[in-house]
Design an enzyme around this catalytic site. Structure first.
Site, PDB file in Angstrom:
ATOM      1  N   ASP A  86       0.817  -1.218   0.000  1.00 40.65           N
ATOM      2  CA  ASP A  86       0.000   0.000   0.000  1.00 40.65           C
ATOM      3  C   ASP A  86       0.855   1.275   0.000  1.00 40.65           C
ATOM      4  O   ASP A  86       0.374   2.342  -0.365  1.00 40.65           O
ATOM      5  CB  ASP A  86      -0.934   0.024   1.220  1.00 40.65           C
ATOM      6  CG  ASP A  86      -1.768  -1.236   1.333  1.00 40.65           C
ATOM      7  OD1 ASP A  86      -2.008  -1.886   0.300  1.00 40.65           O
ATOM      8  OD2 ASP A  86      -2.167  -1.585   2.468  1.00 40.65           O
TER       9      ASP A  86
ATOM     10  N   GLN B 263      -1.046  -9.156  -6.736  1.00 45.49           N
ATOM     11  CA  GLN B 263      -0.150  -8.020  -6.489  1.00 45.49           C
ATOM     12  C   GLN B 263       0.815  -8.272  -5.341  1.00 45.49           C
ATOM     13  O   GLN B 263       1.790  -7.553  -5.156  1.00 45.49           O
ATOM     14  CB  GLN B 263      -0.977  -6.759  -6.157  1.00 45.49           C
ATOM     15  CG  GLN B 263      -1.796  -6.280  -7.321  1.00 45.49           C
ATOM     16  CD  GLN B 263      -2.980  -5.433  -6.883  1.00 45.49           C
ATOM     17  OE1 GLN B 263      -2.928  -4.216  -6.922  1.00 45.49           O
ATOM     18  NE2 GLN B 263      -4.060  -6.068  -6.469  1.00 45.49           N
ATOM     19  N   ARG B 264       0.521  -9.262  -4.533  1.00 45.70           N
ATOM     20  CA  ARG B 264       1.386  -9.519  -3.368  1.00 45.70           C
ATOM     21  C   ARG B 264       2.380 -10.648  -3.613  1.00 45.70           C
ATOM     22  O   ARG B 264       3.388 -10.746  -2.920  1.00 45.70           O
ATOM     23  CB  ARG B 264       0.500  -9.861  -2.161  1.00 45.70           C
ATOM     24  CG  ARG B 264      -0.422  -8.718  -1.756  1.00 45.70           C
ATOM     25  CD  ARG B 264      -0.439  -8.488  -0.284  1.00 45.70           C
ATOM     26  NE  ARG B 264      -0.690  -9.652   0.497  1.00 45.70           N
ATOM     27  CZ  ARG B 264      -1.724  -9.816   1.317  1.00 45.70           C
ATOM     28  NH1 ARG B 264      -2.632  -8.868   1.408  1.00 45.70           N
ATOM     29  NH2 ARG B 264      -1.845 -10.893   2.038  1.00 45.70           N
TER      30      ARG B 264
ATOM     31  N   MET C 165      -5.370  -3.088  -5.380  1.00 45.56           N
ATOM     32  CA  MET C 165      -5.343  -2.962  -3.917  1.00 45.56           C
ATOM     33  C   MET C 165      -4.736  -1.616  -3.503  1.00 45.56           C
ATOM     34  O   MET C 165      -4.472  -0.762  -4.341  1.00 45.56           O
ATOM     35  CB  MET C 165      -4.542  -4.112  -3.318  1.00 45.56           C
ATOM     36  CG  MET C 165      -5.283  -5.427  -3.278  1.00 45.56           C
ATOM     37  SD  MET C 165      -4.268  -6.673  -2.434  1.00 45.56           S
ATOM     38  CE  MET C 165      -5.513  -7.922  -2.116  1.00 45.56           C
ATOM     39  N   GLY C 166      -4.495  -1.472  -2.222  1.00 44.47           N
ATOM     40  CA  GLY C 166      -3.907  -0.230  -1.706  1.00 44.47           C
ATOM     41  C   GLY C 166      -4.534   0.208  -0.398  1.00 44.47           C
ATOM     42  O   GLY C 166      -4.187   1.233   0.168  1.00 44.47           O
ATOM     43  N   ARG C 167      -5.515  -0.552   0.040  1.00 44.66           N
ATOM     44  CA  ARG C 167      -6.299  -0.221   1.239  1.00 44.66           C
ATOM     45  C   ARG C 167      -6.790   1.221   1.155  1.00 44.66           C
ATOM     46  O   ARG C 167      -7.430   1.562   0.159  1.00 44.66           O
ATOM     47  CB  ARG C 167      -5.504  -0.485   2.509  1.00 44.66           C
ATOM     48  CG  ARG C 167      -6.431  -0.958   3.630  1.00 44.66           C
ATOM     49  CD  ARG C 167      -5.700  -1.230   4.904  1.00 44.66           C
ATOM     50  NE  ARG C 167      -4.863  -2.384   4.863  1.00 44.66           N
ATOM     51  CZ  ARG C 167      -5.201  -3.607   5.297  1.00 44.66           C
ATOM     52  NH1 ARG C 167      -6.395  -3.802   5.802  1.00 44.66           N
ATOM     53  NH2 ARG C 167      -4.358  -4.591   5.246  1.00 44.66           N
TER      54      ARG C 167
ATOM     55  N   ARG D 138     -15.627  -4.478 -19.114  1.00 47.14           N
ATOM     56  CA  ARG D 138     -15.197  -5.700 -18.434  1.00 47.14           C
ATOM     57  C   ARG D 138     -14.362  -5.293 -17.226  1.00 47.14           C
ATOM     58  O   ARG D 138     -13.698  -4.253 -17.248  1.00 47.14           O
ATOM     59  CB  ARG D 138     -14.348  -6.587 -19.351  1.00 47.14           C
ATOM     60  CG  ARG D 138     -15.125  -7.202 -20.509  1.00 47.14           C
ATOM     61  CD  ARG D 138     -16.103  -8.268 -20.039  1.00 47.14           C
ATOM     62  NE  ARG D 138     -16.749  -8.931 -21.156  1.00 47.14           N
ATOM     63  CZ  ARG D 138     -17.868  -8.528 -21.749  1.00 47.14           C
ATOM     64  NH1 ARG D 138     -18.483  -7.423 -21.332  1.00 47.14           N
ATOM     65  NH2 ARG D 138     -18.378  -9.215 -22.752  1.00 47.14           N
TER      66      ARG D 138
HETATM   67  O1  F6P Z   1      -2.366  -4.096   3.223  1.00 45.06           O
HETATM   68  C1  F6P Z   1      -2.088  -4.924   2.152  1.00 45.06           C
HETATM   69  C2  F6P Z   1      -3.352  -5.434   1.511  1.00 45.06           C
HETATM   70  O2  F6P Z   1      -2.993  -6.257   0.418  1.00 45.06           O
HETATM   71  C3  F6P Z   1      -4.334  -4.349   1.074  1.00 45.06           C
HETATM   72  O3  F6P Z   1      -3.942  -3.696  -0.107  1.00 45.06           O
HETATM   73  C4  F6P Z   1      -5.605  -5.130   0.982  1.00 45.06           C
HETATM   74  O4  F6P Z   1      -6.747  -4.309   1.179  1.00 45.06           O
HETATM   75  C5  F6P Z   1      -5.480  -6.120   2.126  1.00 45.06           C
HETATM   76  O5  F6P Z   1      -4.094  -6.207   2.429  1.00 45.06           O
HETATM   77  C6  F6P Z   1      -6.004  -7.498   1.832  1.00 45.06           C
HETATM   78  O6  F6P Z   1      -5.883  -8.254   2.987  1.00 45.06           O
HETATM   79  P1  F6P Z   1      -6.081  -9.823   3.040  1.00 45.06           P
HETATM   80  O7  F6P Z   1      -4.764 -10.446   2.686  1.00 45.06           O
HETATM   81  O8  F6P Z   1      -6.446 -10.086   4.448  1.00 45.06           O
HETATM   82  O9  F6P Z   1      -7.136 -10.205   2.063  1.00 45.06           O
END
Ligand code: F6P
Length: 355
Positions: free
Chosen positions: A138, A281-282, A180-182, A273
């Site tokens: 984030d 992304q992680r 994502m990005g919270r 779409r």
């Molecule tokens: O804080 C990192 C993050 O990937 C956010 O971007 C996202 O909202 C959240 O964590 C998702 O969390 P989880 O892994 O619990 O689904």
């Protein structure tokens, strides 16, 4: 000196590079022993404490690997630890004692704002010697220009836009990419510029749908019959964020991409779409910048331990590692500043924010 390291909160690319750097610097530089604690603070709850002795040999070959060999969790706040029946209880004292049980002299905690705040509280309660390393896709920690994981997440989102671009053009479609990005729009803004988006919607800049649709119509009139729209997960539509409740009763962002796509279809008649990029992304291999920052943070954090400068967090500013008090890092949430140079760049390119 016996040093512990744990990764806490959501994972991201680059955590293993941090673990490797901490181990190499601690063992080769200072002759410290390094213990990797399993699954954030959960390892400190178990008896015997769940931890692995790390060595330069055991961290061989992990620099480029995604995830974390120590595992992690973003559930199980020690001060409100969830029980099987849904109730919560304070288990912080057990965790605090786990540090003593393992005979640690210092701990390096790798986490985002939430994890670092919890670790700071535990450190105060237990008199731990703590140094923090910031990680989060984030990129919302205010004391550092970059957190570990951000560049890799941006790279994934940019690659997704590159792929969406060609299929959007082939079908004359509007492609909406939810990232994502919270509560911050850093991934959307940065990937949106890098991936040539036409519209970027972030929570820090309030949009109006008629302006978003006007941008898409304007492109059509100029002969470009497709558009790319990047939406940060916490963007509001009709004044509300889109969330859902997961199986553990936790609220999560999700759904704004679909809502925006429907509105665009409604006001422009375009075929739309939606792609929700999610945890892609992680995962995966960290990009070079994340490997470099992770390595620099790991080395600097061990140096802080060796100098007995505890209660501090490392950060990245102007190509250098800095360090600030934990309190300062935890207090400084970093949203996208609407006056940010990157916002100006995007506007200069003709990218619409819908404002
Ligand atoms: O804080 C990192 C993050 O990937 C956010 O971007 C996202 O909202 C959240 O964590 C998702 O969390 P989880 O892994 O619990 O689904």
């Amino acid at each position: 000196m016996r040093l512990g390291i744990l990764t806490s909160g959501g994972d991201c690319a680059g955590l293993n590079a941090v673990i490797r750097a901490v181990t190499l610097r601690a063992v080769h530089g200072y002759g410290f022993e390094v213990y990797g604690l399993h699954e954030a603070t959960h390892g400190l709850l178990q008896r015997p404490v769940a931890a692995t002795l790390l060595s330069p040999d055991s961290v061989k070959g992990i620099l480029h690997q995604g995830g974390t060999i120590l595992r992690t969790t973003n559930r199980g706040n020690p001060f409100a630890y969830p029980g099987p029946d849904g109730s919560t209880r304070d288990r912080s004292q057990e965790i605090v004692e786990g540090y003593r049980e393992l005979g640690l002299d210092a701990l390096i905690g790798v986490g985002g704002d939430g994890s670092l705040a919890i670790l700071r509280r535990l450190a105060r309660q237990g008199g731990w010697n703590l140094v923090g390393i910031p990680k989060t896709i984030d990129n919302d920690l205010g004391h550092t220009e970059q957190s570990v994981g951000f560049s890799s997440a941006v790279t994934v989102a940019t690659e997704a836009l590159d792929r969406l671009h060609v299929t959007a053009a082939s079908h004359n479609r509007v492609m909406v990419l939810e990232v994502m990005g919270r509560d911050a729009g850093h991934i959307a803004l940065t990937a949106g510029i890098a991936g040539g988006a036409d519209v970027i919607l972030i929570p820090e800049i309030q949009h109006a749908m008629d302006k978003v649709c006007a941008k898409i119509e304007e492109r059509r009139r100029s002969g470009r019959n497709f558009s790319l729209v990047v939406v940060a997960e916490s963007v509001r539509s009709d004044g509300v964020t889109r969330t859902y409740t997961d199986a553990h009763g936790q609220s999560r962002y999700g759904g704004i991409g679909q809502a925006i796509a429907q509105e665009i279809a409604g006001c422009t008649g375009a075929e739309t779409r939606v792609t929700v990029l999610g945890h892609v992304q992680r995962g995966g291999s960290p990009v070079p910048l994340d490997r470099v920052i992770a390595s620099a943070f790991g080395v600097a954090a061990v140096d802080l331990v060796a100098q007995k400068r505890f209660d501090r967090v490392v950060g990245w500013r102007a190509r250098q590692v800095i360090d600030v008090p934990l309190d300062e890092a935890c207090a400084a949430f970093k949203a996208v500043d609407p006056g940010d140079p990157l916002v100006r760049t995007a506007r200069g390119l003709g990218i619409a924010f819908g404002d």
